[in-house]
Design an enzyme around this catalytic site. Structure first.
Site, mmCIF file in Angstrom:
data_model
loop_
_atom_site.group_PDB
_atom_site.id
_atom_site.type_symbol
_atom_site.label_atom_id
_atom_site.label_comp_id
_atom_site.label_asym_id
_atom_site.label_seq_id
_atom_site.Cartn_x
_atom_site.Cartn_y
_atom_site.Cartn_z
ATOM 1 N N HIS A 163 0.831 4.530 2.354
ATOM 2 C CA HIS A 163 1.257 5.717 1.617
ATOM 3 C C HIS A 163 1.941 6.707 2.573
ATOM 4 O O HIS A 163 3.021 7.230 2.278
ATOM 5 C CB HIS A 163 0.053 6.361 0.928
ATOM 6 C CG HIS A 163 0.334 7.716 0.348
ATOM 7 N ND1 HIS A 163 0.599 7.929 -0.984
ATOM 8 C CD2 HIS A 163 0.407 8.945 0.937
ATOM 9 C CE1 HIS A 163 0.822 9.207 -1.191
ATOM 10 N NE2 HIS A 163 0.708 9.860 -0.040
ATOM 11 N N GLU A 164 1.325 6.933 3.733
ATOM 12 C CA GLU A 164 1.927 7.843 4.724
ATOM 13 C C GLU A 164 3.279 7.310 5.196
ATOM 14 O O GLU A 164 4.240 8.065 5.364
ATOM 15 C CB GLU A 164 0.995 8.042 5.920
ATOM 16 C CG GLU A 164 -0.306 8.765 5.586
ATOM 17 C CD GLU A 164 -0.072 10.117 4.931
ATOM 18 O OE1 GLU A 164 0.832 10.850 5.355
ATOM 19 O OE2 GLU A 164 -0.799 10.430 3.967
ATOM 20 N N ASP B 212 3.172 6.617 -3.114
ATOM 21 C CA ASP B 212 2.221 5.690 -3.737
ATOM 22 C C ASP B 212 2.921 4.381 -4.097
ATOM 23 O O ASP B 212 2.396 3.294 -3.834
ATOM 24 C CB ASP B 212 1.631 6.304 -5.024
ATOM 25 C CG ASP B 212 0.508 7.292 -4.736
ATOM 26 O OD1 ASP B 212 0.066 7.366 -3.573
ATOM 27 O OD2 ASP B 212 0.077 7.988 -5.675
ATOM 28 N N GLU C 242 4.791 12.396 -3.726
ATOM 29 C CA GLU C 242 3.525 11.648 -3.677
ATOM 30 C C GLU C 242 3.614 10.373 -4.510
ATOM 31 O O GLU C 242 3.145 9.322 -4.088
ATOM 32 C CB GLU C 242 2.364 12.518 -4.160
ATOM 33 C CG GLU C 242 2.039 13.688 -3.241
ATOM 34 C CD GLU C 242 1.814 13.268 -1.796
ATOM 35 O OE1 GLU C 242 1.212 12.204 -1.561
ATOM 36 O OE2 GLU C 242 2.253 14.012 -0.896
ATOM 37 N N HIS D 60 6.086 8.116 2.902
ATOM 38 C CA HIS D 60 6.703 9.443 3.079
ATOM 39 C C HIS D 60 7.834 9.366 4.104
ATOM 40 O O HIS D 60 8.870 10.010 3.951
ATOM 41 C CB HIS D 60 5.659 10.465 3.545
ATOM 42 C CG HIS D 60 4.769 10.955 2.435
ATOM 43 N ND1 HIS D 60 5.266 11.465 1.263
ATOM 44 C CD2 HIS D 60 3.420 11.027 2.330
ATOM 45 C CE1 HIS D 60 4.252 11.812 0.472
ATOM 46 N NE2 HIS D 60 3.127 11.565 1.104
HETATM 47 ZN ZN ZN Z 1 1.146 11.822 0.452
#
Ligand code: ZN
Length: 421
Positions: free
Chosen positions: A282-283, A368, A364, A286
């Protein structure tokens, strides 16, 4: 003309402050009512994964924090009025002028005194937050001694870093003529980039211990994930987050080749290796979607607009008088202009917060989706649920409150998107 503009600013400032306060109170009471109203039972989609006691703990924690937030809100507004329209900043400025005379020392002293007084006023709230609210729900792991040591450290760091940049900007304001705001903007941006570079390597280690990740199988797994996603990192670290709080987290810091991945020890203790992978993915999402770069670019653009506006406002007498300050006749109003600007801008920009929150929530979802693609939706779902439960984040927030404040979508929306179609 000046007198007119001055009273228009006073009125606009007071109106925006009141309207903002009213909206914030309305939102908080909505949130409290909504969460308390759904306290009785776990929402259907979580019934097999979240226990009733965990759900109720999250509800109580959310209500306690939101209630306390109301008090902070009222106090913050009173302090802001005290500084501006009620003459606090003006009095402090006059007093320092009488004591130090005009010049750079007086300006720096004004900014320093403002920061110290503001910090002291917030102190009781920070104490209550940590030692009453966090404590009551079992999250606080800090002793008063550690809390005081942290406070001392951050005050020293704030002074060591803050005073030189404040001095530099004040000097640029006075020395570079009409386009000082362009120079000040450049200096401010360079300072922000420098902070991004020195924070992980010099500042964070003053507060926490970072040791390399030792679990070989997890390391192999995480390294494989990063390679698969095309990432190089300088290192994988475990941070002793449990020293202060039971809240769990993971993050990615630094730039270029200096990037590092940091896991809180509390996170590794609670998640399975597959779940750790999903959280890291997930990071990475980004980064893949360039969210960090976009955020920095937005910061650059907004600061430029801000400095340009300040460049103009600082030459207008009504800007000072409208906010409760008598400008100095012998020049040297730069510190006053900076402080008034920093206090007034959030009052006017609060109504843009739903827009900011919307962009953040979109990011976000994208991160995801990336994590689901690279790892497993099931692992990400169970990891998120554990984190929500662990941080006692409510599963039933008020939808309007979410629109204004939530930088992350509520669990139900995130899980719904992750579920295999
Ligand atoms: Zn996040």
């Amino acid at each position: 003309m000046q007198a007119n503009a001055s009273s228009t600013l006073t009125l606009a400032f007071a109106a925006f402050l009141l309207a903002g306060l009213a909206v914030k109170f309305w939102l908080a009471t909505r949130q409290i009512r909504h969460v308390a109203g759904h306290r009785g039972s776990v929402p259907p989609m979580f019934q097999s994964t979240v226990s009733l006691p965990a759900h109720q703990k999250a509800a109580d924690y959310t209500v306690a924090k939101t209630r306390f937030g109301l008090l902070e809100l009222a106090f913050g507004a009173a302090v802001l009025l005290g500084w501006t329209l009620l003459g606090g900043l003006d009095a402090l400025n006059r007093w320092l002028l009488a004591w130090l005379g005009p010049g750079m020392t007086q300006q720096l002293a004004l900014m320093g005194a403002f920061a110290v007084i503001g910090g002291l006023l917030e102190l009781p709230f920070a104490l209550y937050q940590t030692f009453v609210i966090e404590e009551r729900f079992g999250f606080n792991k800090m002793s008063l001694k550690l809390w005081l040591a942290d406070l001392a450290k951050s005050t020293v760091i704030g002074a060591v870093i803050g005073l030189p940049i404040a001095a530099l900007i004040l000097w640029l304001m006075g020395a570079t003529g009409r386009y000082w705001w362009l120079w000040a903007w450049g200096a401010w941006m360079a300072f922000n980039l420098l902070l991004l570079v020195i924070y992980p390597t010099f500042i964070a280690p003053l507060f926490n211990k970072f040791r390399p990740l030792e679990d070989e199988s997890l390391k192999a797994r995480v390294t494989a994930l990063m390679q698969r996603c095309g990432f190089a990192a300088k290192g994988l670290f475990v941070m002793d987050g449990s020293k202060r709080s039971a809240h769990a987290n993971a993050y990615f810091t630094g730039f270029g080749a200096a990037k590092r991945v940091v896991f809180y020890d509390t996170l590794l203790a609670k998640l399975s290796p597959g779940e750790v992978d999903a959280v890291l993915a997930h990071e990475l999402g980004h980064y893949k979607h360039k969210h960090i770069l976009k955020r920095i670019a937005a910061l650059f653009a907004l600061s430029l607009a801000g400095f340009a506006l300040l460049g103009w406002l600082s030459t207008q007498v009504w800007f000072y008088t409208g906010l409760g300050v008598r400008p100095n006749l012998d020049g040297g109003n730069d510190a006053l202009a900076l402080l008034l600007f920093l206090m007034a801008v959030p009052v006017f920009t609060f109504f843009l917060s739903p827009l900011m929150a919307l962009v953040s929530r979109r990011h976000e979802f994208q991160a995801d989706a990336y994590a689901v693609q690279q790892t497993s939706g099931q692992d990400l779902s169970s990891a998120l649920l554990k984190l929500y439960e662990d941080n006692a984040s409510t599963l039933t927030p008020d939808p309007v409150f979410v629109k204004f404040y939530y930088s992350h979508p509520p669990a139900s929306e995130r899980l719904a998107r992750m579920a295999p179609a």
